[in-house]
Design a protein around this motif. Structure first.
Motif, PDB file in Angstrom:
ATOM      1  N   ASN A  66      12.679  -6.004  -6.041  1.00  0.00           N
ATOM      2  CA  ASN A  66      12.428  -6.294  -7.457  1.00  0.00           C
ATOM      3  C   ASN A  66      10.960  -6.614  -7.720  1.00  0.00           C
ATOM      4  N   SER A  67      10.312  -7.270  -6.789  1.00  0.00           N
ATOM      5  CA  SER A  67       8.888  -7.558  -6.940  1.00  0.00           C
ATOM      6  C   SER A  67       8.053  -6.286  -6.893  1.00  0.00           C
ATOM      7  N   PHE A  68       8.401  -5.375  -6.005  1.00  0.00           N
ATOM      8  CA  PHE A  68       7.655  -4.120  -5.932  1.00  0.00           C
ATOM      9  C   PHE A  68       7.956  -3.211  -7.125  1.00  0.00           C
ATOM     10  N   ILE A  69       9.142  -3.321  -7.694  1.00  0.00           N
ATOM     11  CA  ILE A  69       9.432  -2.597  -8.936  1.00  0.00           C
ATOM     12  C   ILE A  69       8.518  -3.112 -10.046  1.00  0.00           C
ATOM     13  N   LYS A  70       8.325  -4.422 -10.098  1.00  0.00           N
ATOM     14  CA  LYS A  70       7.397  -5.003 -11.086  1.00  0.00           C
ATOM     15  C   LYS A  70       5.987  -4.453 -10.880  1.00  0.00           C
ATOM     16  N   LEU A  71       5.573  -4.362  -9.622  1.00  0.00           N
ATOM     17  CA  LEU A  71       4.250  -3.817  -9.310  1.00  0.00           C
ATOM     18  C   LEU A  71       4.133  -2.383  -9.794  1.00  0.00           C
ATOM     19  N   GLU A  72       5.139  -1.587  -9.509  1.00  0.00           N
ATOM     20  CA  GLU A  72       5.114  -0.176  -9.944  1.00  0.00           C
ATOM     21  C   GLU A  72       5.014  -0.086 -11.471  1.00  0.00           C
ATOM     22  N   ARG A  73       5.811  -0.881 -12.149  1.00  0.00           N
ATOM     23  CA  ARG A  73       5.776  -0.848 -13.624  1.00  0.00           C
ATOM     24  C   ARG A  73       4.403  -1.262 -14.145  1.00  0.00           C
ATOM     25  N   LYS A  74       3.823  -2.251 -13.511  1.00  0.00           N
ATOM     26  CA  LYS A  74       2.487  -2.722 -13.910  1.00  0.00           C
ATOM     27  C   LYS A  74       1.454  -1.613 -13.710  1.00  0.00           C
ATOM     28  N   LYS A  75       1.545  -0.908 -12.612  1.00  0.00           N
ATOM     29  CA  LYS A  75       0.573   0.146 -12.315  1.00  0.00           C
ATOM     30  C   LYS A  75       0.731   1.344 -13.246  1.00  0.00           C
ATOM     31  N   TYR A  76       1.939   1.550 -13.770  1.00  0.00           N
ATOM     32  CA  TYR A  76       2.160   2.657 -14.686  1.00  0.00           C
ATOM     33  C   TYR A  76       1.610   2.375 -16.087  1.00  0.00           C
ATOM     34  N   ASN A  91       0.819  -1.210   0.000  1.00  0.00           N
ATOM     35  CA  ASN A  91       0.000   0.000   0.000  1.00  0.00           C
ATOM     36  C   ASN A  91       0.855   1.262   0.000  1.00  0.00           C
ATOM     37  N   GLU A  92       1.943   1.245   0.734  1.00  0.00           N
ATOM     38  CA  GLU A  92       2.846   2.402   0.766  1.00  0.00           C
ATOM     39  C   GLU A  92       3.561   2.566  -0.579  1.00  0.00           C
ATOM     40  N   VAL A  93       3.960   1.459  -1.182  1.00  0.00           N
ATOM     41  CA  VAL A  93       4.606   1.520  -2.500  1.00  0.00           C
ATOM     42  C   VAL A  93       3.648   2.137  -3.515  1.00  0.00           C
ATOM     43  N   LEU A  94       2.390   1.777  -3.445  1.00  0.00           N
ATOM     44  CA  LEU A  94       1.414   2.343  -4.382  1.00  0.00           C
ATOM     45  C   LEU A  94       1.255   3.848  -4.176  1.00  0.00           C
ATOM     46  N   LYS A  95       1.436   4.310  -2.960  1.00  0.00           N
ATOM     47  CA  LYS A  95       1.390   5.756  -2.703  1.00  0.00           C
ATOM     48  C   LYS A  95       2.583   6.462  -3.331  1.00  0.00           C
ATOM     49  N   VAL A  96       3.737   5.793  -3.316  1.00  0.00           N
ATOM     50  CA  VAL A  96       4.957   6.373  -3.874  1.00  0.00           C
ATOM     51  C   VAL A  96       4.778   6.693  -5.354  1.00  0.00           C
ATOM     52  N   ILE A  97       4.019   5.875  -6.045  1.00  0.00           N
ATOM     53  CA  ILE A  97       3.795   6.069  -7.479  1.00  0.00           C
ATOM     54  C   ILE A  97       3.260   7.472  -7.770  1.00  0.00           C
ATOM     55  N   LYS A  98       2.499   8.004  -6.856  1.00  0.00           N
ATOM     56  CA  LYS A  98       1.915   9.331  -7.038  1.00  0.00           C
ATOM     57  C   LYS A  98       2.973  10.438  -7.051  1.00  0.00           C
ATOM     58  N   TYR A  99       4.130  10.150  -6.481  1.00  0.00           N
ATOM     59  CA  TYR A  99       5.129  11.188  -6.289  1.00  0.00           C
ATOM     60  C   TYR A  99       6.346  11.085  -7.198  1.00  0.00           C
ATOM     61  N   LYS A 100       6.453  10.004  -7.948  1.00  0.00           N
ATOM     62  CA  LYS A 100       7.618   9.893  -8.818  1.00  0.00           C
ATOM     63  C   LYS A 100       7.206   9.464 -10.221  1.00  0.00           C
ATOM     64  N   PRO A 101       7.916   9.967 -11.207  1.00  0.00           N
ATOM     65  CA  PRO A 101       7.582   9.611 -12.586  1.00  0.00           C
ATOM     66  C   PRO A 101       8.024   8.188 -12.920  1.00  0.00           C
ATOM     67  N   LYS A 102       7.472   7.651 -13.959  1.00  0.00           N
ATOM     68  CA  LYS A 102       7.792   6.294 -14.395  1.00  0.00           C
ATOM     69  C   LYS A 102       9.293   6.116 -14.612  1.00  0.00           C
ATOM     70  N   SER A 103       9.946   7.152 -15.095  1.00  0.00           N
ATOM     71  CA  SER A 103      11.380   7.062 -15.370  1.00  0.00           C
ATOM     72  C   SER A 103      12.220   6.922 -14.104  1.00  0.00           C
ATOM     73  N   LYS A 104      11.617   7.152 -12.946  1.00  0.00           N
ATOM     74  CA  LYS A 104      12.351   7.105 -11.680  1.00  0.00           C
ATOM     75  C   LYS A 104      11.959   5.901 -10.815  1.00  0.00           C
ATOM     76  N   ILE A 105      11.355   4.897 -11.433  1.00  0.00           N
ATOM     77  CA  ILE A 105      10.931   3.728 -10.658  1.00  0.00           C
ATOM     78  C   ILE A 105      12.124   3.085  -9.951  1.00  0.00           C
ATOM     79  N   VAL A 106      13.215   2.911 -10.669  1.00  0.00           N
ATOM     80  CA  VAL A 106      14.388   2.268 -10.083  1.00  0.00           C
ATOM     81  C   VAL A 106      15.403   3.338  -9.689  1.00  0.00           C
ATOM     82  N   ASP A 107      15.680   3.414  -8.395  1.00  0.00           N
ATOM     83  CA  ASP A 107      16.679   4.335  -7.860  1.00  0.00           C
ATOM     84  C   ASP A 107      17.783   3.470  -7.251  1.00  0.00           C
ATOM     85  N   GLN A 108      18.779   3.175  -8.055  1.00  0.00           N
ATOM     86  CA  GLN A 108      19.816   2.228  -7.645  1.00  0.00           C
ATOM     87  C   GLN A 108      20.548   2.672  -6.388  1.00  0.00           C
TER      88      GLN A 108
END
Length: 86
Positions: A75-85, A25-42
């Protein structure tokens, strides 16, 4: 006995699942604040792993356990973020 220990492990697993749901649920909130290009912050990922490994050591957890679990989870939550985008 073995059955009792396994039941205790099952209870812990269910607690972990509840926490994972909250983290999701918190990861899904993060999506609101960062662009798709910033999903992975190494840099953040590396910092997170370092911090979790250090905290795990204090709890007598082997570093490889913490690192493997967190990398898989991240990595699993990165997949979730990409899916939601999409």
């Amino acid at each position: 006995n073995l059955e009792k220990v396994r039941k205790n492990i099952d209870k812990l697993d269910y607690q972990i699942l509840k926490i994972l749901s909250k983290r999701r649920n918190e990861v899904l909130k993060v999506i609101k604040y960062k662009p798709k290009s910033k999903i992975v912050d190494q840099k953040r990922i590396e910092k997170m792993i370092r911090e979790r490994v250090n905290r795990g050591k204090k709890l007598k957890l082997e570093s490889f356990i913490v690192k493997d679990i967190w990398l898989t989870m991240i990595n699993s939550f990165i997949k979730l973020e990409r899916k939601k985008y999409q």
